[in-house]
Design a protein around this motif. Structure first.
Motif, PDB file in Angstrom:
ATOM      1  N   ALA A 528     -10.250  -1.888 -10.403  1.00  0.00           N
ATOM      2  CA  ALA A 528     -10.018  -2.561 -11.690  1.00  0.00           C
ATOM      3  C   ALA A 528      -9.528  -1.554 -12.736  1.00  0.00           C
ATOM      4  N   LEU A 529     -10.112  -0.371 -12.713  1.00  0.00           N
ATOM      5  CA  LEU A 529      -9.681   0.653 -13.674  1.00  0.00           C
ATOM      6  C   LEU A 529      -8.251   1.098 -13.375  1.00  0.00           C
ATOM      7  N   SER A 530      -7.952   1.241 -12.088  1.00  0.00           N
ATOM      8  CA  SER A 530      -6.602   1.659 -11.702  1.00  0.00           C
ATOM      9  C   SER A 530      -5.562   0.638 -12.174  1.00  0.00           C
ATOM     10  N   LYS A 531      -5.913  -0.606 -12.035  1.00  0.00           N
ATOM     11  CA  LYS A 531      -4.989  -1.660 -12.448  1.00  0.00           C
ATOM     12  C   LYS A 531      -4.703  -1.542 -13.951  1.00  0.00           C
ATOM     13  N   LYS A 532      -5.749  -1.379 -14.718  1.00  0.00           N
ATOM     14  CA  LYS A 532      -5.572  -1.292 -16.181  1.00  0.00           C
ATOM     15  C   LYS A 532      -4.817  -0.011 -16.567  1.00  0.00           C
ATOM     16  N   MET A 533      -5.161   1.109 -15.909  1.00  0.00           N
ATOM     17  CA  MET A 533      -4.477   2.373 -16.218  1.00  0.00           C
ATOM     18  C   MET A 533      -2.976   2.229 -15.980  1.00  0.00           C
ATOM     19  N   ASN A 534      -2.617   1.625 -14.865  1.00  0.00           N
ATOM     20  CA  ASN A 534      -1.197   1.493 -14.528  1.00  0.00           C
ATOM     21  C   ASN A 534      -0.488   0.465 -15.402  1.00  0.00           C
ATOM     22  N   GLU A 535      -1.247  -0.485 -15.868  1.00  0.00           N
ATOM     23  CA  GLU A 535      -0.694  -1.466 -16.799  1.00  0.00           C
ATOM     24  C   GLU A 535      -0.319  -0.769 -18.111  1.00  0.00           C
ATOM     25  N   LEU A 536      -1.227   0.091 -18.592  1.00  0.00           N
ATOM     26  CA  LEU A 536      -0.999   0.775 -19.868  1.00  0.00           C
ATOM     27  C   LEU A 536      -0.046   1.965 -19.731  1.00  0.00           C
ATOM     28  N   SER A 537      -0.126   2.624 -18.581  1.00  0.00           N
ATOM     29  CA  SER A 537       0.705   3.813 -18.375  1.00  0.00           C
ATOM     30  C   SER A 537       1.034   3.916 -16.887  1.00  0.00           C
ATOM     31  N   PRO A 538       2.160   3.339 -16.485  1.00  0.00           N
ATOM     32  CA  PRO A 538       2.480   3.300 -15.045  1.00  0.00           C
ATOM     33  C   PRO A 538       2.435   4.703 -14.416  1.00  0.00           C
ATOM     34  N   GLY A 539       1.793   4.760 -13.257  1.00  0.00           N
ATOM     35  CA  GLY A 539       1.700   6.037 -12.529  1.00  0.00           C
ATOM     36  C   GLY A 539       0.524   6.902 -12.952  1.00  0.00           C
ATOM     37  N   SER A 540      -0.302   6.404 -13.881  1.00  0.00           N
ATOM     38  CA  SER A 540      -1.385   7.258 -14.396  1.00  0.00           C
ATOM     39  C   SER A 540      -2.616   7.259 -13.505  1.00  0.00           C
ATOM     40  N   CYS A 541      -2.635   6.420 -12.486  1.00  0.00           N
ATOM     41  CA  CYS A 541      -3.797   6.392 -11.589  1.00  0.00           C
ATOM     42  C   CYS A 541      -3.320   6.014 -10.188  1.00  0.00           C
ATOM     43  N   GLN A 545      -4.978  -0.770  -6.448  1.00  0.00           N
ATOM     44  CA  GLN A 545      -5.362  -1.721  -7.498  1.00  0.00           C
ATOM     45  C   GLN A 545      -6.006  -2.981  -6.931  1.00  0.00           C
ATOM     46  N   GLU A 546      -5.901  -3.156  -5.648  1.00  0.00           N
ATOM     47  CA  GLU A 546      -6.576  -4.281  -4.966  1.00  0.00           C
ATOM     48  C   GLU A 546      -7.365  -3.680  -3.815  1.00  0.00           C
ATOM     49  N   ILE A 547      -8.549  -4.214  -3.577  1.00  0.00           N
ATOM     50  CA  ILE A 547      -9.419  -3.648  -2.536  1.00  0.00           C
ATOM     51  C   ILE A 547      -9.910  -4.758  -1.618  1.00  0.00           C
ATOM     52  N   ASP A 548      -9.775  -4.542  -0.335  1.00  0.00           N
ATOM     53  CA  ASP A 548     -10.509  -5.361   0.635  1.00  0.00           C
ATOM     54  C   ASP A 548     -11.538  -4.402   1.238  1.00  0.00           C
ATOM     55  N   THR A 549     -12.798  -4.576   0.879  1.00  0.00           N
ATOM     56  CA  THR A 549     -13.786  -3.557   1.227  1.00  0.00           C
ATOM     57  C   THR A 549     -13.936  -3.368   2.722  1.00  0.00           C
ATOM     58  N   ARG A 550     -13.687  -4.427   3.493  1.00  0.00           N
ATOM     59  CA  ARG A 550     -13.809  -4.256   4.949  1.00  0.00           C
ATOM     60  C   ARG A 550     -12.720  -3.333   5.480  1.00  0.00           C
ATOM     61  N   GLU A 551     -11.541  -3.439   4.885  1.00  0.00           N
ATOM     62  CA  GLU A 551     -10.465  -2.512   5.293  1.00  0.00           C
ATOM     63  C   GLU A 551     -10.844  -1.080   4.946  1.00  0.00           C
ATOM     64  N   TRP A 552     -11.484  -0.921   3.782  1.00  0.00           N
ATOM     65  CA  TRP A 552     -11.897   0.424   3.370  1.00  0.00           C
ATOM     66  C   TRP A 552     -12.995   0.962   4.275  1.00  0.00           C
ATOM     67  N   LEU A 553     -13.844   0.069   4.691  1.00  0.00           N
ATOM     68  CA  LEU A 553     -14.912   0.478   5.604  1.00  0.00           C
ATOM     69  C   LEU A 553     -14.302   0.948   6.930  1.00  0.00           C
ATOM     70  N   GLU A 554     -13.339   0.202   7.398  1.00  0.00           N
ATOM     71  CA  GLU A 554     -12.632   0.554   8.633  1.00  0.00           C
ATOM     72  C   GLU A 554     -12.098   1.988   8.553  1.00  0.00           C
ATOM     73  N   LYS A 555     -11.580   2.330   7.373  1.00  0.00           N
ATOM     74  CA  LYS A 555     -10.961   3.647   7.211  1.00  0.00           C
ATOM     75  C   LYS A 555     -11.977   4.786   7.162  1.00  0.00           C
ATOM     76  N   GLU A 556     -13.237   4.455   7.019  1.00  0.00           N
ATOM     77  CA  GLU A 556     -14.253   5.515   6.986  1.00  0.00           C
ATOM     78  C   GLU A 556     -14.595   6.022   8.391  1.00  0.00           C
ATOM     79  N   PHE A 557     -14.291   5.223   9.403  1.00  0.00           N
ATOM     80  CA  PHE A 557     -14.693   5.601  10.774  1.00  0.00           C
ATOM     81  C   PHE A 557     -13.608   6.401  11.467  1.00  0.00           C
ATOM     82  N   ASN A 558     -14.032   7.206  12.422  1.00  0.00           N
ATOM     83  CA  ASN A 558     -13.107   7.955  13.261  1.00  0.00           C
ATOM     84  C   ASN A 558     -13.689   8.025  14.677  1.00  0.00           C
TER      85      ASN A 558
END
Ligand code: SF4
Length: 748
Positions: A528-541, A545-558
């Motif tokens: 949410a913060l990234s979305k707002k940062m980029n809205e106010l100043s593109p490229g600043s974060c 800007q969108e998260i699917d937590t299960r996808e992020w969880l997948e990326k934690e494993f090796n």
């Protein structure tokens, strides 16, 4: 617990509790109002989810969560884990009262004036807008984001929560509070001696013939480990408890030692000298698997006697001899080194002395043996959420990369880094930060006003900041000292995965119910913060800007994690927790150590290079500066400031006390339950006194806890930020001498 029909009683754990004035606890976390008839329980009526307690607790319990109509109805310890063994502690069973507490922070809120209590609800968009504009203003003014600080610790150890660090990196180079208040001196000590911190599987404690619980109180702080201690005892093991307080664990031991403050190292070395004199040293281990033993033995002969150890510790010489001899002859024998005993100005040196005691008796690398402190062997995730790239052109600190407790920070590949300051000197670090000054603080998974030291100084430090953003579940003292609070999810409302620094189980944490109110997980807040940062100043974060937590969880494993735990995919964990496939339950079982020499190092040149003695020599503790030593350990009903504020816990633990020995109280004209003032050079605390023989005559004891609901009680009014001797080597900053504190007391 089975999935078959059971005759066990059922009442809605959560919904029912609000109506039930009194409740009785049944097995498996099932609750029934007193006097109510039992209703049949049918597991098939519920959706079952897997959760894992993410608090900073040895036990990291695997939880089975029963949901019906979108509501968590009750929870139980996962039966698949032999460690959790189907049960939780009293804190765990109170989780329902946490997720559905009416006191939860429900929406983003802004406070008009710190400590004013004038909170008003704002939208997520408004909150993010105000935060993002401040970040951009700092960047514009300073040319970097070093004026933005992050202080985060262990309120949620779920792996995806390292996304908070990732969020900061995605904004630029910032100021990080590094180190750990918990265990750094001991970590360094074990690194010098063994090359790493690595402990036996706690489940193998049943094989021990002799157990010394040195400054550890598992009856409160690791309830699941107690069954192994008790089983070892049932099989004939002797249990010695060393603690400044007669604890519930001590009550279960065969021998209880209450040594003088900071004398643990002397006591261990006195035992070592006696073992040496009796010729009970394990010659094979010290000759073939260690370096520096002869120098250590010479040090003992020249500088240590049992009488000297007795004088410093207050433990009778004959008892030291007896326990030393028994420890050296019982094989295997083990020492559980608690974290409290290294929170001293000589804590690291004391841990080294204890390691040496275990090593010289040949108990390192043995099942049922070992110097048990902790481990990070199962923490080999990708920390994908943490590793985010700074925006193009970011300017940072020049002169040394950031280093944290787990040392997972990514190398940026350029000359800039984050600025690091000592987490154990939060107040001073904020006040001292220059070029640029620290002007904004992000607080997550932590309650610094209740946990960090010297609360008066901390309030001043917070007052010097332009903006404080706190992410939390309850209106605690840190929130009161903040401008914006963001509501965060509980474990039942988010996806993540948890492992322990003690046992070897891995547990999935599923989102069991929809997030309550407007709560978001830490990585959703980052998005949410990234979305707002980029809205106010593109490229600043650079954070997504969108998260699917299960996808992020997948990326934690090796593959390494999958192989270690014998699973093909993280979703296998939906069937229950799994244990690491250990070739042996003993750490260092191959006697190949991670030290520079590859052997156990009684004499460590690395330790010497880092400014300490090469040998595990005795180091004097902090000089007393007031009449009583002051201890502020964890309470049974909380973890730092977590849990104690909940209604159930108030039933068990209605108000805070200072505990004092009756004779010391009589000398001060203090009677049981008097209101007293405890004071020292740091500050004061008014509290009611309870008299008990469980504390030593020269000791005052106050449990660290945040009661909430109008209680003006905070042990950090009395604890300063004096450093422990070690910790900077591995944790990035020295530990803190939490138990090297002193105070006086008088009737209020
Ligand atoms: S606080 Fe510790 S013992 Fe209690 S449920 Fe959580 S992990 Fe288990």
């Amino acid at each position: 617990m089975t999935t078959k029909k059971s005759t066990l009683s059922r009442r809605r754990f959560l919904q029912g509790m609000s109506a039930a004035g009194a409740a009785a606890m049944l097995p498996c976390g099932l609750l029934v109002p007193a006097g109510a008839n039992a209703a049949p329980f049918n597991a098939a009526d519920y959706q079952v989810f897997r959760n894992a307690c993410p608090r900073n607790c040895y036990d990291t319990c695997s939880i089975k969560t029963y949901v019906k109509d979108g509501v968590v109805q009750f929870i139980e310890g996962a039966p698949e884990s032999t460690f959790t063994n189907g049960g939780l502690c009293v804190k765990g069973y109170t989780y329902g009262h946490r997720i559905y507490s009416p006191d939860r922070i429900k929406y983003p809120m802004v406070q008009d004036g710190r400590r004013s209590g004038k909170w008003r609800r704002v939208t997520w968009d408004e909150a993010m807008d105000r935060i993002a504009r401040k970040i951009l203003e700092l960047k514009e003014k300073d040319g970097s984001l070093l004026g933005l600080g992050l202080t985060k610790y262990s309120g949620n150890f779920g792996i995806t929560n390292y996304g908070v660090e990732g969020m900061m990196s995605s904004l630029g180079y910032t100021t990080r509070f590094v180190g750990t208040p918990c265990w750094p001196a001991g970590i360094d000590a074990q690194n010098y001696d063994l090359g790493n911190m690595w402990c036996n599987d706690p489940e193998d404690m049943v094989k021990a013939k002799y157990i010394i619980l040195w400054g550890a109180n598992p009856a409160w702080c690791s309830v699941h480990s107690m069954k192994y201690v008790m089983e070892a005892k049932r099989r004939g093991a002797k249990v010695v408890v060393v603690d400044p307080v007669f604890t519930q664990t001590a009550a279960k031991g065969d021998v209880f030692w209450q040594p003088n403050v900071s004398s643990d190292g002397a006591l261990a070395l006195g035992m070592a000298r006696h073992i040496l004199d009796l010729g009970l040293v394990d010659e094979d281990f010290v000759k073939n698997h260690s370096v520096g033993y002869e120098e250590f033995a010479a040090y003992l002969r020249q500088n240590v006697t049992v009488e000297w150890a007795s004088e410093l510790s207050g433990i009778p010489a004959q008892e030291i001899r007896e326990v030393a001899e028994e420890f050296a002859t019982a094989k295997p024998a083990t020492v559980w080194i608690g974290y409290g005993m290294q929170r001293h100005t000589n804590g690291g040196a004391s841990v080294r002395a204890l390691d040496a005691l275990v090593a010289m008796t040949g108990n390192v690398g043995k099942e049922g043996g070992g110097a048990r402190y902790g481990h990070l062997q199962t923490w080999g995730f990708n920390y994908h959420a943490m590793i985010q790239k700074q925006p193009e052109g970011s300017v940072g600190f020049v002169g040394g990369a950031a280093k944290g407790e787990f040392d997972f920070t990514s190398g940026s590949g350029n000359s800039y880094s984050d600025r690091t300051v000592n987490i154990n000197k939060t107040a001073q670090s904020i006040l001292d930060a220059k070029d640029p000054a620290l002007k904004m603080l992000w607080v997550s998974c932590k309650n610094p006003l209740a946990q960090d030291f010297d609360r008066n100084k901390l309030e001043k430090a917070f007052d010097s900041l332009d903006l404080v953003v706190t992410v939390d579940q309850f209106f605690n003292e840190t929130v009161a000292n903040s401008d914006i609070v963001l509501p965060v999810t509980t474990l039942f409302e988010e996806w993540t995965v948890n492992v322990s620094y003690w046992h070897y189980w891995l547990g999935l944490n599923e989102q069991a119910v929809k997030p309550m109110y407007e709560t978001k997980s830490n990585i959703e807040i980052a998005a949410a913060l990234s979305k707002k940062m980029n809205e106010l100043s593109p490229g600043s974060c650079t954070f997504p800007q969108e998260i699917d937590t299960r996808e992020w969880l997948e990326k934690e494993f090796n593959q390494g994690v999958y192989d270690l735990f014998g699973i093909k995919h993280w979703t296998d964990l939906k069937n229950g927790p799994v244990k690491a496939r250990l070739t042996s339950s003993a750490a260092w079982n191959e006697l190949k150590f991670a030290t520079p020499s590859g052997k156990y190092e009684f004499k460590s040149e690395l330790c010497e290079q880092n400014g300490h003695k090469a040998l595990p020599e005795y180091k004097e503790g902090r000089k007393g500066y007031d009449k009583f030593r002051l201890l502020t350990p964890h309470t049974k009903f909380g973890l730092h400031s977590q849990f104690v504020n909940l209604d159930w816990m108030h039933e068990y633990n209605k108000e805070p006390y200072v505990y004092m020995h009756p004779q010391a109280a009589a000398e001060k004209g203090i009677r049981d339950l008097d209101m007293v003032r405890v004071f020292n050079k740091v500050g004061e605390q008014k509290v009611r006194v309870k008299l008990t023989n469980n504390v030593a005559r020269d000791c005052l004891l106050m449990y660290e806890a945040w009661f909430g609901k109008g209680f003006d009680f905070n042990v950090q009014n009395l604890v300063d930020d004096e450093s422990a001797d070690m910790g900077a080597f591995k944790a990035g900053a020295p530990g803190v001498a939490i138990h090297g504190q002193f105070a006086d007391i008088e009737r209020a």
